[in-house]
Design a protein around this motif. Structure first.
Motif, PDB file in Angstrom:
ATOM      1  N   THR A 120      -0.732  -0.570  -8.687  1.00 50.00           N
ATOM      2  CA  THR A 120      -1.615  -1.737  -8.664  1.00 50.00           C
ATOM      3  C   THR A 120      -2.680  -1.705  -9.752  1.00 50.00           C
ATOM      4  O   THR A 120      -3.110  -2.751 -10.226  1.00 50.00           O
ATOM      5  N   VAL A 168      -2.329  -5.987   2.422  1.00 52.65           N
ATOM      6  CA  VAL A 168      -3.177  -4.800   2.321  1.00 52.65           C
ATOM      7  C   VAL A 168      -3.763  -4.608   0.933  1.00 52.65           C
ATOM      8  O   VAL A 168      -4.757  -3.905   0.771  1.00 52.65           O
ATOM      9  N   PHE A 169      -3.210  -5.248  -0.087  1.00 52.70           N
ATOM     10  CA  PHE A 169      -3.811  -5.154  -1.412  1.00 52.70           C
ATOM     11  C   PHE A 169      -5.208  -5.773  -1.409  1.00 52.70           C
ATOM     12  O   PHE A 169      -6.058  -5.425  -2.223  1.00 52.70           O
ATOM     13  N   TYR A 188       0.839  -1.197   0.000  1.00 52.73           N
ATOM     14  CA  TYR A 188       0.000   0.000   0.000  1.00 52.73           C
ATOM     15  C   TYR A 188       0.872   1.245   0.000  1.00 52.73           C
ATOM     16  O   TYR A 188       2.102   1.177   0.128  1.00 52.73           O
ATOM     17  N   PRO A 197      -4.300   1.866  -1.980  1.00 52.79           N
ATOM     18  CA  PRO A 197      -3.558   0.927  -2.838  1.00 52.79           C
ATOM     19  C   PRO A 197      -2.367   1.612  -3.497  1.00 52.79           C
ATOM     20  O   PRO A 197      -2.411   2.802  -3.810  1.00 52.79           O
ATOM     21  N   SER A 198      -1.298   0.855  -3.692  1.00 52.76           N
ATOM     22  CA  SER A 198      -0.114   1.389  -4.349  1.00 52.76           C
ATOM     23  C   SER A 198      -0.445   1.896  -5.739  1.00 52.76           C
ATOM     24  O   SER A 198      -1.345   1.368  -6.417  1.00 52.76           O
ATOM     25  N   SER A 201      -9.262   2.513   7.549  1.00 57.41           N
ATOM     26  CA  SER A 201      -7.959   1.908   7.266  1.00 57.41           C
ATOM     27  C   SER A 201      -7.493   0.947   8.361  1.00 57.41           C
ATOM     28  O   SER A 201      -6.379   0.418   8.284  1.00 57.41           O
ATOM     29  N   PHE A 259      -8.594  -1.602  -4.295  1.00 56.05           N
ATOM     30  CA  PHE A 259      -8.158  -2.836  -3.645  1.00 56.05           C
ATOM     31  C   PHE A 259      -8.623  -4.031  -4.487  1.00 56.05           C
ATOM     32  O   PHE A 259      -9.553  -3.918  -5.282  1.00 56.05           O
ATOM     33  N   PRO A 273      -7.461  -3.025   3.902  1.00 52.44           N
ATOM     34  CA  PRO A 273      -6.602  -2.562   4.998  1.00 52.44           C
ATOM     35  C   PRO A 273      -6.555  -3.566   6.142  1.00 52.44           C
ATOM     36  O   PRO A 273      -7.588  -4.078   6.577  1.00 52.44           O
ATOM     37  N   MET A 330      -4.543   4.035   4.614  1.00 54.31           N
ATOM     38  CA  MET A 330      -3.900   3.197   3.599  1.00 54.31           C
ATOM     39  C   MET A 330      -4.640   3.324   2.280  1.00 54.31           C
ATOM     40  O   MET A 330      -5.879   3.262   2.252  1.00 54.31           O
TER      41      MET A 330
END
Length: 1008
Positions: free
Chosen positions: A370, A407-408, A202, A366-367, A272, A386, A411, A364
């Motif tokens: 992603t 966490v993907f 994340y 998502p990166s 989160s 997510f 949270p 948090m």
């Protein structure tokens, strides 16, 4: 293949590798470690995060069956489960990793400095860099955007006019290994894999999106991740809590919760999950760093829903003086002196208060990569980004053969991430179980050196641990003192003794100096001793020729305000460690066969899932349930918060178990006796028919569940119109609640939990209230539903259901624990009086029904049963795991695992995931042909033993027996190495190897 090198990715990779599979670990960044590497400490264990993550990093990097591919991106994944072809693009580091030795000269001497991403722009890194000192691999990468020579090359390539940037190339000139490679290109790699696990982690919410809090233009407003780095001994301020604006020590620090969480205005409606607890942790640790700090946390609901969290929250208030104010801060103003004015409205008034610093508890998200990853792999995401999963299929993506961890998924905190990682590992291995062991390579060690007859040659390594130790202890002085001790031929200090470069160098030093005993003075042997033992074995030394002095936990941490005394104690501990090391002798281990089957104790959702999991891996499972039928608590559930059907799930699981030939089921059965050790347990059960059976097995999965507390408060034991939430659910599902004719229902939260003697949150109660409230409103929109609560703990995506309930007209009224609702029944008429702190007056409600959200309690016989299995319980009566963060599914007893409510209160989905995770952990044992036994175990001198039975009576594990020779015998594989028998034996006929009298006396005599 595992995509993502954080704690989830590493755990998945290790589980798979230990279970006999080849694993490719692909990480987008230049090193593995993830966000965990940025944290200071964990709670409630107070472990240093660096010291938790470092052994995991080393373990992954050393594993022969894990291939780490960093600085790489997944480009595509074609094929089907069992036959994926994954294309990975490994970006150019401009470093030849085969030549680089990680000496650090290049990044130390590089003249170009840019803000450090790892330290959140609070200090600088070089244009050639490693992210953090313990990075794996410890190979730098050249930042092409900031490297002077790269900018020069780009200038020439673009054909620009004017003066060209300087051609620096300092790194190339100084690199004696010749590892700088300016011509290196991106490399595409195609890998054939059977399954894929996605664990990309994340990113912290970008606090600049909420400008009213001043982040980005008020220097004394920092994010929670930045504050972690401020607290960290390896951070930009070496653990000193200082204001960014002027470097002064702040006194008043405020934490503002839900920044980027529970907030529709920025598209982050979900909770989160972790922010409340990390804010509490940071406030406590800040006070540990500087006792004058006065922490204040501004919050809406404290979501302390994890195991041990509620007590930690209580201690923060009562023992550490953390102040909690319930409000949502609308904005922050900056004063001329850099202090920050916080205006807020609490229950009774509008106030304002000045603080020296403000920490924004960011959520948090998502990166960033992603979305692209999901598109390449053709998996579905939810509206927040997510991974989309189904409630009863946790960790399973929309594409067969691809799974998700951490966490993907949604949270979650560290223990949950580790559990889900093991669950994903199980899922990934399930479809390729036949390939287990086909591509693995056993780790090979050099021949063990024979040190018999040699004079001890001791090497001492004193760790600075960043400044964790060095800010209190005179580390160079301790190392210098060690050099003068008898038999010490080598001593030096290390920045991080557990880093990969130090581990490599340690092997070289042992060989160069012919060392035959090693002492490391650093942190806890609980987390690090196996790492160092493995390292000295790589140098040819027996791993038991190692001794550790814990000068962090026992000196720098506990005596931080008494530096002189702490330093003297550190010297004492090192002297003691050396004295014992001189007397250490090699110990040798042997192999023992294992029984490759499992018993699962408990036939609820967790137990049934675990039994099916064992069978799906090709091993036999024995499922033991003391009730007359399978199902446990699942039999009483009829719908979930997300709308799934638990009864359909129950029917499906029971049918699968009945059809599975590898599962043997005993219902109405009781465990009468239990003995043995990892790989070789024996359990005796009494069956429903009255017979007794003895079952031999290799591992144990405990899933004994919990029970619903039956309230006596609020007329719970007096009125038939006062129900528990579970009773109400059953009446609604069976059509017995007469919902159409109900006018009012009151729900009361935290009944039997979050109180003295039961100071824990039952985790699911708020969700139960919300789901039943929604059911009532859906069936009768006119019904008045009131939820009386202390904190609404709809963590994660459950927050969306809380919003839905409010949107349907459910009324939520908060009460304080010292002013609980008063319930009466007069002439068959119920009344509830509750004080509403928002309007400052009592409210009288006259409901038709009252639903009590009662606690989840451990099984009533948990203490007796745990004693039979020799397993520890928490003070709340739930089973205690080996380590809350690192081993949340394991017991301290090897080969025994826990899942479901027996571990702690949790939802159906969480129980399923944890059960699968327990199977994954069990596979690390069952997949092997043998176990290693011996080492630190007790042994009997048969010539001195008189069979007095003292050892038999005193051993808590029932290991010693009287053999055919009429003397005591201790099975090495079963011995736990506790030493009780050796200390109790009146004739000193028993010796605990590695802790002989000579070794103990040598260690203690130096203090006389």
């Amino acid at each position: 293949m595992v995509v993502g090198g954080g704690i989830s990715g590493m755990q998945s990779a290790l589980d798979l590798a230990e279970s006999g599979f080849k694993v490719y670990l692909v990480e987008e960044g230049p090193s593995i470690g993830g966000r965990m590497a940025q944290l200071d400490k964990t709670f409630p264990t107070n472990d240093c995060s660096t010291c938790i993550i470092s052994p995991k990093l080393i373990e992954v990097s050393k594993h022969r069956n894990i291939e780490i591919i960093t600085y790489a991106d997944v480009i595509s994944a074609d094929g089907e489960p069992g036959k994926f072809r994954v294309k990975v693009r490994k970006r150019a580091r401009y470093i030849d990793e085969n030549l680089c030795v990680g000496c650090g000269t290049c990044w130390e001497k590089c003249p170009e400095k840019v803000p450090s991403e790892f330290n959140l722009q609070m200090d600088n890194r070089s244009a050639i860099y490693v992210p953090f000192p313990q990075a794996v691999p410890l190979k730098p990468v050249i930042d092409t955007k900031n490297c002077r020579y790269m900018k020069y090359l780009q200038f020439i390539e673009d054909g620009k006019e004017g003066k060209a940037p300087p051609q620096c190339r300092v790194c190339e000139k100084l690199c004696t290994a010749g590892a700088i490679d300016w011509e290196q290109q991106d490399e595409d790699i195609e890998i054939n894999v059977g399954s894929i696990i996605l664990a990309p982690g994340y990113e912290p919410f970008d606090a600049t999106i909420k400008p009213q809090y001043g982040y980005g233009y008020m220097p004394n407003v920092v994010t929670s991740i930045q504050f972690e780095r401020i607290l960290s001994a390896s951070g930009p301020l070496q653990g000193q809590v200082l204001r960014p604006s002027d470097g002064k020590h702040p006194v008043k620090i405020a934490w503002i919760q839900c920044v980027g969480s529970r907030d529709e205005t920025c598209g982050r409606d979900y909770c989160s999950s972790v922010c409340c607890m990390y804010a509490i942790k940071q406030s406590i640790i800040a006070k540990e760093h500087a006792s004058e700090i006065e922490p204040t946390i501004f919050f809406m609901d404290i979501r302390a829903h994890g195991k041990g969290f509620e007590r930690y929250y209580e201690r923060a208030q009562k023992e550490h003086g953390v102040r909690f104010i319930r409000t949502r801060v609308p904005r922050i103003l900056e004063e001329e002196d850099g202090s920050l004015l916080v205006r807020y409205a609490d229950d009774t008034s509008v106030s304002e208060e000045r603080f020296d610093m403000v920490v924004l508890s960011v959520g948090m998200v998502p990166s960033a990569s992603t979305n692209d990853l999901a598109e390449k792999l053709a998996i579905n995401l939810d509206r927040f980004g997510f991974c989309e999963t189904e409630e009863f299929k946790p960790d399973v993506t929309s594409r067969p053969g691809i799974y998700v961890a951490g966490v993907f998924d949604s949270p979650m905190d560290i223990p949950e991430s580790v559990m889900h990682a093991s669950s994903a590992a199980y899922l990934a291995s399930r479809g390729i179980a036949d390939a287990r062991g086909t591509l693995v390579t056993d780790k090979e060690y050099p021949p063990e050196l024979d040190i018999a007859g040699q004079e001890p040659r001791v090497g001492v390594f004193v760790c600075r641990c960043g400044t964790n130790i060095a800010r209190v202890i005179d580390v160079p002085g301790v190392a210098e003192y060690a050099r003068g001790l008898p038999y010490v031929v080598y001593a030096e200090e290390k920045l991080y003794a557990c880093s990969t470069d130090t581990q490599t160098r340690l092997v070289e030093i042992i060989k160069e100096n012919n060392l035959n005993r090693i002492v490391v003075a650093s942190c806890s042997p609980r987390t690090h001793e196996p790492l160092f033992q493995d390292t000295i074995r790589e140098a040819g030394l027996n791993r038991f020729l190692f001794e550790m002095a814990n000068i962090r936990d026992q000196c720098s941490w506990v005596h931080a305000t008494h530096k002189t005394e702490a330093n003297e104690k550190a010297i004492d501990l090192v002297r003691m460690a050396v004295a014992r090391a001189v007397n250490l002798e090699p110990l040798h281990e042997s192999t023992a066969p294992i029984k490759r089957n499992a018993i699962v104790i408990g036939g609820g959702i967790a137990g049934m899932t675990a039994a099916l999991g064992i069978a799906s891996q090709g091993f036999e499972a024995v499922l033991i349930e003391r009730e007359s039928e399978l199902g446990g608590n699942l039999r009483h559930l009829h719908y979930t918060l997300e709308g799934s059907d638990p009864q359909a799930l129950l029917s499906s699981l029971v049918k699968q178990i009945e059809d599975e030939p590898k599962i043997r089921v005993y219902t109405g059965a009781e465990i009468k006796d239990f003995s043995g050790y990892i790989g070789n347990y024996t359990t005796t059960i009494s069956t429903a028919e009255g017979s007794t059976e003895e079952i031999e097995h290799g591992v144990v999965i405990l899933a004994t569940g919990g029970v619903e507390y039956r309230p006596v408060e609020y007329l719970g034991d007096q009125s038939d119109r006062v129900l528990t939430q579970r009773d109400l659910e059953e009446k609604i599902a069976n059509g017995e609640a007469d919902v159409e004719n109900l006018k009012s229902v009151v729900m009361i939260q935290c009944v039997g939990s979050r109180e003295e003697d039961h100071m824990y949150c039952s985790r699911i109660c708020c969700g139960q209230a919300v789901k039943n409230a929604i059911q009532l409103k859906d069936q009768n929109p006119e019904i008045e539903v009131y939820v009386l609560y202390r904190d609404i703990r709809t963590y994660g995506m459950n927050e969306l259901k809380y919003q839905e309930a409010r949107g349907k007209g459910v009324t939520f009224i908060r009460f304080d624990v010292d002013r609980k609702p008063e319930v009466k029944e007069d002439d068959g008429k119920l009344s509830v009086k509750v004080f509403d702190p928002v309007i400052g007056t009592d409210i009288l409600l006259e409901p038709d029904l009252i639903a009590l959200s009662s606690a989840i309690r451990p099984q009533s016989d948990a203490a007796k049963f745990s004693s039979k299995l020799k397993l520890p319980l928490t003070q709340d009566g739930f089973y205690m795991e080996a380590h809350m963060k690192l081993r949340p599914l394991d017991f301290v007893n090897e080969g025994m695992y826990v899942c479901g409510i027996a571990h702690a209160p949790k939802s159906l989905s969480e129980s399923i995931s944890q059960a699968r995770g327990a199977v994954s952990r069990a596979m690390t044992v069952l997949s092997k042909s043998h176990i290693i036994v011996g080492g630190v175990v007790s042994e009997v001198d048969e010539g001195s033993c008189v069979a007095c039975l003292t050892c038999v009576r005193s051993c808590p594990y029932n290991v010693p027996i009287i053999n055919d020779k009429g003397v005591a015998y201790i099975e090495p594989a079963a011995c736990q190495g506790c030493g009780i028998c050796a200390s109790a034996c009146p004739r000193k006929a028993i010796k605990l190897r590695h802790y002989s009298d000579e070794q103990i006396i040598a260690k203690t005599a130096v203090l006389c």
